[in-house]
Enzyme design. Structure first.
Site, PDB file in Angstrom:
ATOM      1  N   LYS A 295       3.956  16.129  -3.377  1.00  0.00           N
ATOM      2  CA  LYS A 295       4.040  15.631  -4.892  1.00  0.00           C
ATOM      3  C   LYS A 295       5.418  16.499  -5.301  1.00  0.00           C
ATOM      4  CE  LYS A 295      -0.220  13.810  -6.566  1.00  0.00           C
ATOM      5  NZ  LYS A 295      -1.023  13.598  -7.691  1.00  0.00           N
TER       6      LYS A 295
ATOM      7  N   LYS B  74      -0.524   2.699  -5.437  1.00  0.00           N
ATOM      8  CA  LYS B  74      -0.174   2.157  -6.749  1.00  0.00           C
ATOM      9  C   LYS B  74       1.173   2.585  -7.137  1.00  0.00           C
ATOM     10  CE  LYS B  74      -3.822   5.038  -8.466  1.00  0.00           C
ATOM     11  NZ  LYS B  74      -5.028   5.309  -8.916  1.00  0.00           N
TER      12      LYS B  74
ATOM     13  N   LYS C 107      -0.737   5.268   3.199  1.00  0.00           N
ATOM     14  CA  LYS C 107      -1.719   4.887   2.333  1.00  0.00           C
ATOM     15  C   LYS C 107      -1.275   3.821   1.380  1.00  0.00           C
ATOM     16  CE  LYS C 107      -5.163   7.287  -0.120  1.00  0.00           C
ATOM     17  NZ  LYS C 107      -5.861   8.524  -0.430  1.00  0.00           N
TER      18      LYS C 107
END
Ligand code: TRP
Length: 332
Positions: free
Chosen positions: A115, A200, A197
Protein backbone atom coordinates in the site's frame (compact mmCIF):
# COMPACT_ATOMS: atom_id res chain seq x y z
CA UNK A 1 -23.81 -32.74 13.24
CA UNK A 2 -21.20 -31.29 15.52
CA UNK A 3 -21.86 -27.78 16.82
CA UNK A 4 -18.74 -25.89 17.70
CA UNK A 5 -19.88 -22.39 18.72
CA UNK A 6 -16.39 -21.05 18.44
CA UNK A 7 -16.41 -17.26 18.38
CA UNK A 8 -15.29 -15.83 15.07
CA UNK A 9 -14.78 -12.29 13.79
CA UNK A 10 -14.14 -10.91 10.34
CA UNK A 11 -14.51 -7.68 8.43
CA UNK A 12 -14.51 -6.01 5.03
CA UNK A 13 -13.52 -2.44 4.22
CA UNK A 14 -16.27 -0.30 2.71
CA UNK A 15 -13.93 1.13 0.09
CA UNK A 16 -15.94 0.32 -2.97
CA UNK A 17 -18.50 -2.00 -4.38
CA UNK A 18 -18.19 -5.69 -3.39
CA UNK A 19 -17.34 -8.21 -6.09
CA UNK A 20 -17.38 -11.94 -6.72
CA UNK A 21 -13.93 -12.29 -5.12
CA UNK A 22 -15.28 -10.87 -1.83
CA UNK A 23 -18.21 -13.25 -2.01
CA UNK A 24 -16.39 -16.45 -2.96
CA UNK A 25 -13.27 -15.68 -0.94
CA UNK A 26 -15.05 -14.56 2.21
CA UNK A 27 -18.77 -13.95 2.51
CA UNK A 28 -19.90 -17.34 1.15
CA UNK A 29 -17.78 -18.97 3.82
CA UNK A 30 -19.13 -16.59 6.49
CA UNK A 31 -22.66 -17.59 5.57
CA UNK A 32 -21.75 -21.24 6.11
CA UNK A 33 -19.95 -20.50 9.37
CA UNK A 34 -22.95 -18.69 10.86
CA UNK A 35 -24.64 -22.08 11.27
CA UNK A 36 -22.04 -23.45 13.66
CA UNK A 37 -20.22 -20.44 15.08
CA UNK A 38 -20.91 -17.37 17.13
CA UNK A 39 -20.00 -14.81 14.51
CA UNK A 40 -19.36 -11.07 14.46
CA UNK A 41 -19.09 -9.52 11.00
CA UNK A 42 -17.87 -5.97 10.88
CA UNK A 43 -17.69 -3.21 8.29
CA UNK A 44 -14.30 -1.71 9.00
CA UNK A 45 -14.71 1.94 8.05
CA UNK A 46 -11.79 3.08 10.23
CA UNK A 47 -9.50 0.86 8.21
CA UNK A 48 -10.89 2.30 4.99
CA UNK A 49 -9.75 5.84 5.86
CA UNK A 50 -6.09 4.80 5.92
CA UNK A 51 -6.32 5.63 2.23
CA UNK A 52 -8.09 8.79 1.09
CA UNK A 53 -11.88 8.36 0.83
CA UNK A 54 -14.45 10.86 -0.35
CA UNK A 55 -16.45 11.52 2.84
CA UNK A 56 -19.79 11.55 1.04
CA UNK A 57 -19.02 8.18 -0.53
CA UNK A 58 -17.66 6.47 2.58
CA UNK A 59 -20.95 6.56 4.51
CA UNK A 60 -22.83 5.39 1.43
CA UNK A 61 -20.43 2.52 0.82
CA UNK A 62 -20.66 1.49 4.47
CA UNK A 63 -24.42 1.22 4.21
CA UNK A 64 -24.12 -0.61 0.90
CA UNK A 65 -21.76 -3.24 2.33
CA UNK A 66 -24.19 -3.86 5.19
CA UNK A 67 -27.01 -4.30 2.67
CA UNK A 68 -24.90 -6.70 0.64
CA UNK A 69 -24.04 -8.74 3.74
CA UNK A 70 -27.78 -9.37 4.14
CA UNK A 71 -28.40 -9.94 0.43
CA UNK A 72 -25.61 -12.56 0.46
CA UNK A 73 -27.41 -14.47 3.19
CA UNK A 74 -25.96 -13.31 6.50
CA UNK A 75 -28.75 -13.56 9.02
CA UNK A 76 -28.89 -10.74 11.57
CA UNK A 77 -30.84 -13.06 13.90
CA UNK A 78 -27.82 -15.33 14.15
CA UNK A 79 -24.82 -13.07 13.68
CA UNK A 80 -23.77 -9.64 14.87
CA UNK A 81 -23.41 -7.20 11.99
CA UNK A 82 -21.98 -3.78 12.87
CA UNK A 83 -19.87 -0.83 11.82
CA UNK A 84 -16.42 -0.59 13.39
CA UNK A 85 -16.58 3.15 14.15
CA UNK A 86 -19.82 2.64 16.10
CA UNK A 87 -17.91 0.75 18.78
CA UNK A 88 -15.44 3.25 20.25
CA UNK A 89 -13.52 0.50 22.07
CA UNK A 90 -11.78 -0.46 18.80
CA UNK A 91 -9.71 2.71 18.73
CA UNK A 92 -9.13 2.65 22.46
CA UNK A 93 -7.73 -0.88 22.45
CA UNK A 94 -5.74 -0.12 19.29
CA UNK A 95 -3.92 2.67 21.12
CA UNK A 96 -2.99 0.42 24.01
CA UNK A 97 -1.87 -2.34 21.65
CA UNK A 98 0.28 0.20 19.77
CA UNK A 99 2.40 0.32 22.90
CA UNK A 100 2.83 -3.47 22.83
CA UNK A 101 3.73 -3.66 19.13
CA UNK A 102 7.27 -3.31 17.76
CA UNK A 103 8.03 -1.00 14.85
CA UNK A 104 9.93 -3.89 13.23
CA UNK A 105 6.84 -6.11 13.30
CA UNK A 106 4.85 -3.49 11.40
CA UNK A 107 7.67 -2.84 8.95
CA UNK A 108 7.55 -6.51 7.95
CA UNK A 109 3.86 -6.44 6.95
CA UNK A 110 3.64 -7.08 3.21
CA UNK A 111 0.30 -5.26 2.86
CA UNK A 112 1.87 -2.10 4.30
CA UNK A 113 4.75 -2.35 1.85
CA UNK A 114 2.31 -2.82 -1.07
CA UNK A 115 0.00 0.00 0.00
CA UNK A 116 2.89 2.35 0.70
CA UNK A 117 4.02 1.80 -2.90
CA UNK A 118 0.50 2.25 -4.30
CA UNK A 119 -0.20 5.38 -2.23
CA UNK A 120 3.26 6.89 -2.05
CA UNK A 121 1.72 10.39 -1.77
CA UNK A 122 -0.08 9.43 1.47
CA UNK A 123 1.98 7.05 3.62
CA UNK A 124 0.27 8.07 6.85
CA UNK A 125 0.82 6.68 10.34
CA UNK A 126 -2.60 5.01 10.23
CA UNK A 127 -1.56 2.96 7.23
CA UNK A 128 1.46 1.81 9.22
CA UNK A 129 -0.49 0.88 12.36
CA UNK A 130 -3.42 -0.58 10.37
CA UNK A 131 -2.58 -4.12 11.61
CA UNK A 132 -2.75 -2.95 15.23
CA UNK A 133 -6.31 -1.71 14.72
CA UNK A 134 -7.07 -5.06 13.10
CA UNK A 135 -5.57 -6.84 16.12
CA UNK A 136 -7.82 -4.70 18.34
CA UNK A 137 -10.88 -5.70 16.24
CA UNK A 138 -10.07 -9.35 16.80
CA UNK A 139 -8.90 -9.26 20.42
CA UNK A 140 -11.75 -7.11 21.75
CA UNK A 141 -14.20 -9.97 21.28
CA UNK A 142 -12.21 -12.89 22.65
CA UNK A 143 -12.18 -14.14 19.08
CA UNK A 144 -10.94 -17.70 18.62
CA UNK A 145 -11.08 -17.96 14.83
CA UNK A 146 -10.64 -15.36 12.11
CA UNK A 147 -11.95 -16.41 8.68
CA UNK A 148 -9.80 -14.49 6.17
CA UNK A 149 -8.17 -14.88 2.79
CA UNK A 150 -4.53 -15.95 2.84
CA UNK A 151 -3.42 -12.34 2.18
CA UNK A 152 -4.57 -11.50 5.72
CA UNK A 153 -2.86 -14.43 7.45
CA UNK A 154 0.18 -12.34 8.33
CA UNK A 155 -2.04 -9.78 10.08
CA UNK A 156 -3.80 -12.46 12.15
CA UNK A 157 -0.44 -13.90 13.14
CA UNK A 158 0.63 -10.44 14.28
CA UNK A 159 -2.57 -10.23 16.36
CA UNK A 160 -1.57 -13.53 18.00
CA UNK A 161 1.90 -12.22 18.79
CA UNK A 162 0.53 -8.98 20.22
CA UNK A 163 -1.96 -10.90 22.39
CA UNK A 164 0.73 -13.26 23.64
CA UNK A 165 3.03 -10.35 24.50
CA UNK A 166 0.22 -8.49 26.25
CA UNK A 167 -0.58 -11.58 28.32
CA UNK A 168 3.07 -12.07 29.19
CA UNK A 169 3.50 -8.49 30.37
CA UNK A 170 0.16 -7.97 32.09
CA UNK A 171 -1.13 -11.48 32.88
CA UNK A 172 -3.63 -13.74 31.05
CA UNK A 173 -6.17 -11.33 29.53
CA UNK A 174 -6.60 -11.77 25.79
CA UNK A 175 -7.73 -14.87 23.88
CA UNK A 176 -5.15 -16.02 21.29
CA UNK A 177 -6.88 -16.13 17.89
CA UNK A 178 -6.24 -18.48 14.96
CA UNK A 179 -6.63 -17.69 11.25
CA UNK A 180 -9.26 -19.85 9.51
CA UNK A 181 -8.14 -20.01 5.90
CA UNK A 182 -10.56 -21.40 3.36
CA UNK A 183 -8.91 -23.86 0.95
CA UNK A 184 -10.50 -23.42 -2.45
CA UNK A 185 -11.55 -19.95 -3.51
CA UNK A 186 -9.57 -18.21 -0.80
CA UNK A 187 -8.15 -16.16 -3.64
CA UNK A 188 -10.24 -15.33 -6.67
CA UNK A 189 -8.00 -13.69 -9.24
CA UNK A 190 -8.57 -10.82 -11.66
CA UNK A 191 -10.34 -11.67 -14.93
CA UNK A 192 -7.88 -9.57 -16.90
CA UNK A 193 -4.81 -10.70 -14.94
CA UNK A 194 -5.01 -14.05 -13.16
CA UNK A 195 -1.70 -13.48 -11.37
CA UNK A 196 -3.26 -10.82 -9.10
CA UNK A 197 -6.21 -10.98 -6.71
CA UNK A 198 -9.58 -9.75 -8.04
CA UNK A 199 -9.73 -6.18 -6.85
CA UNK A 200 -12.16 -3.30 -6.87
CA UNK A 201 -9.26 -0.90 -7.12
CA UNK A 202 -7.89 -2.55 -10.28
CA UNK A 203 -7.20 -0.17 -13.19
CA UNK A 204 -10.14 -1.51 -15.21
CA UNK A 205 -13.60 -2.82 -14.19
CA UNK A 206 -12.95 -5.76 -16.53
CA UNK A 207 -10.86 -7.12 -13.66
CA UNK A 208 -13.85 -7.96 -11.48
CA UNK A 209 -17.53 -8.84 -11.49
CA UNK A 210 -19.33 -6.58 -9.03
CA UNK A 211 -22.18 -8.18 -7.10
CA UNK A 212 -24.31 -5.41 -8.61
CA UNK A 213 -23.27 -5.92 -12.26
CA UNK A 214 -26.21 -6.58 -14.58
CA UNK A 215 -26.43 -9.70 -16.76
CA UNK A 216 -25.15 -7.97 -19.87
CA UNK A 217 -22.09 -6.59 -18.07
CA UNK A 218 -21.33 -10.01 -16.59
CA UNK A 219 -21.47 -11.67 -20.01
CA UNK A 220 -19.30 -9.06 -21.63
CA UNK A 221 -16.70 -9.15 -18.84
CA UNK A 222 -16.49 -12.94 -18.98
CA UNK A 223 -16.22 -12.90 -22.76
CA UNK A 224 -13.24 -10.61 -22.37
CA UNK A 225 -11.66 -12.58 -19.51
CA UNK A 226 -8.17 -13.79 -20.43
CA UNK A 227 -7.59 -17.53 -20.90
CA UNK A 228 -4.47 -19.67 -21.21
CA UNK A 229 -2.87 -21.19 -24.30
CA UNK A 230 -4.23 -24.57 -25.42
CA UNK A 231 -7.78 -25.68 -26.09
CA UNK A 232 -8.73 -27.91 -23.16
CA UNK A 233 -10.67 -26.61 -20.16
CA UNK A 234 -8.32 -27.76 -17.40
CA UNK A 235 -6.82 -26.32 -14.24
CA UNK A 236 -3.21 -26.42 -13.07
CA UNK A 237 -0.14 -24.37 -12.31
CA UNK A 238 0.44 -23.51 -15.98
CA UNK A 239 -3.23 -22.51 -16.44
CA UNK A 240 -3.80 -19.67 -13.98
CA UNK A 241 -6.67 -18.08 -15.94
CA UNK A 242 -8.62 -21.31 -16.47
CA UNK A 243 -7.99 -22.42 -12.90
CA UNK A 244 -9.54 -19.16 -11.71
CA UNK A 245 -12.58 -19.41 -14.00
CA UNK A 246 -13.10 -23.10 -13.13
CA UNK A 247 -12.88 -22.22 -9.44
CA UNK A 248 -15.56 -19.56 -9.82
CA UNK A 249 -17.76 -22.05 -11.68
CA UNK A 250 -17.21 -24.81 -9.12
CA UNK A 251 -17.82 -22.62 -6.08
CA UNK A 252 -21.04 -21.16 -7.47
CA UNK A 253 -22.29 -24.61 -8.49
CA UNK A 254 -21.27 -26.19 -5.23
CA UNK A 255 -19.11 -28.72 -7.05
CA UNK A 256 -15.36 -29.35 -7.35
CA UNK A 257 -12.90 -28.06 -9.93
CA UNK A 258 -12.22 -31.71 -10.93
CA UNK A 259 -15.91 -32.33 -11.58
CA UNK A 260 -16.11 -29.08 -13.54
CA UNK A 261 -13.17 -30.18 -15.71
CA UNK A 262 -14.89 -33.43 -16.63
CA UNK A 263 -18.11 -31.56 -17.32
CA UNK A 264 -16.30 -29.39 -19.88
CA UNK A 265 -14.24 -32.17 -21.45
CA UNK A 266 -14.34 -31.86 -25.23
CA UNK A 267 -15.99 -28.43 -25.08
CA UNK A 268 -14.33 -25.23 -26.25
CA UNK A 269 -13.59 -21.92 -24.54
CA UNK A 270 -16.70 -20.23 -25.97
CA UNK A 271 -19.06 -22.89 -24.59
CA UNK A 272 -17.26 -22.84 -21.25
CA UNK A 273 -17.44 -19.07 -20.92
CA UNK A 274 -21.07 -18.96 -21.90
CA UNK A 275 -22.02 -21.60 -19.32
CA UNK A 276 -19.92 -19.83 -16.73
CA UNK A 277 -21.73 -16.56 -17.53
CA UNK A 278 -25.11 -18.31 -17.09
CA UNK A 279 -23.93 -19.64 -13.73
CA UNK A 280 -22.81 -16.21 -12.53
CA UNK A 281 -25.99 -14.52 -13.75
CA UNK A 282 -28.17 -17.20 -12.11
CA UNK A 283 -26.37 -16.49 -8.87
CA UNK A 284 -26.44 -12.69 -9.09
CA UNK A 285 -30.02 -12.08 -10.20
CA UNK A 286 -31.75 -13.37 -7.05
CA UNK A 287 -29.08 -11.68 -4.92
CA UNK A 288 -29.82 -8.36 -6.63
CA UNK A 289 -33.55 -8.89 -6.13
CA UNK A 290 -32.94 -9.29 -2.41
CA UNK A 291 -30.70 -6.23 -2.42
CA UNK A 292 -33.41 -4.13 -4.04
CA UNK A 293 -35.88 -5.09 -1.32
CA UNK A 294 -33.36 -4.30 1.41
CA UNK A 295 -32.50 -0.93 -0.16
CA UNK A 296 -36.18 -0.04 -0.39
CA UNK A 297 -36.37 -0.19 3.37
CA UNK A 298 -33.46 1.86 4.81
CA UNK A 299 -34.86 1.80 8.36
CA UNK A 300 -34.38 -1.97 8.58
CA UNK A 301 -30.65 -1.83 7.92
CA UNK A 302 -30.27 1.03 10.40
CA UNK A 303 -32.02 -1.02 13.06
CA UNK A 304 -29.81 -4.01 12.37
CA UNK A 305 -26.62 -1.92 12.59
CA UNK A 306 -27.79 -0.27 15.82
CA UNK A 307 -28.61 -3.61 17.40
CA UNK A 308 -25.29 -5.02 16.13
CA UNK A 309 -23.32 -2.17 17.69
CA UNK A 310 -25.21 -2.56 20.96
CA UNK A 311 -24.44 -6.28 21.16
CA UNK A 312 -20.82 -5.74 20.15
CA UNK A 313 -20.32 -3.00 22.76
CA UNK A 314 -21.39 -5.38 25.51
CA UNK A 315 -18.48 -7.72 24.77
CA UNK A 316 -16.03 -4.97 23.86
CA UNK A 317 -16.67 -2.93 27.01
CA UNK A 318 -16.11 -5.96 29.24
CA UNK A 319 -12.76 -6.66 27.54
CA UNK A 320 -11.72 -3.02 27.89
CA UNK A 321 -12.55 -2.97 31.56
CA UNK A 322 -10.17 -5.90 32.10
CA UNK A 323 -7.51 -4.41 29.83
CA UNK A 324 -7.58 -1.01 31.58
CA UNK A 325 -7.24 -2.65 34.95
CA UNK A 326 -4.36 -4.89 33.80
CA UNK A 327 -2.47 -1.96 32.30
CA UNK A 328 -2.95 0.08 35.46
CA UNK A 329 -5.15 2.87 34.15
CA UNK A 330 -6.83 4.57 37.09
CA UNK A 331 -10.48 3.60 37.62
CA UNK A 332 -12.68 6.11 39.41
N1 TRP B 1 -7.65 -6.12 6.83
C1 TRP B 1 -8.79 -6.86 6.38
C2 TRP B 1 -8.82 -6.82 4.84
O1 TRP B 1 -8.36 -5.87 4.24
C3 TRP B 1 -10.09 -6.31 6.92
C4 TRP B 1 -10.15 -6.43 8.41
C5 TRP B 1 -10.06 -5.43 9.32
C6 TRP B 1 -10.33 -7.64 9.15
N2 TRP B 1 -10.18 -5.91 10.58
C7 TRP B 1 -10.33 -7.25 10.52
C8 TRP B 1 -10.46 -8.99 8.79
C9 TRP B 1 -10.46 -8.22 11.54
C10 TRP B 1 -10.58 -9.92 9.82
C11 TRP B 1 -10.57 -9.55 11.17
O2 TRP B 1 -9.35 -7.73 4.24
Amino acid sequence: MCYVYMRIFSGIQPTNILHLGNYLGAIQNWVRLQETHEALYCIVDLHAITVRQKPEELAQNTRRVAELYLACGLDPERVTIFVQSHVREHTELAWILNTVTKMGELERMTQFKDKATQHSENINAGLFTYPVLMAADILLYGTEGVPVGDDQKQHVELARNIAERFNKWFGETLVIPKPLIQEEGARIMGLDDPTKKMSKSAPTPNNYIALTDDAETVRSKLKRAVTDSGTEIVSGATKPALTNLLTIYALLRNTTVKAAESHFEGKGYAAFKSELADTVVDFLMPLQERLKKIEANPKTIEKILKKGAKDAVKIAAATMEKVRERVGLLAI
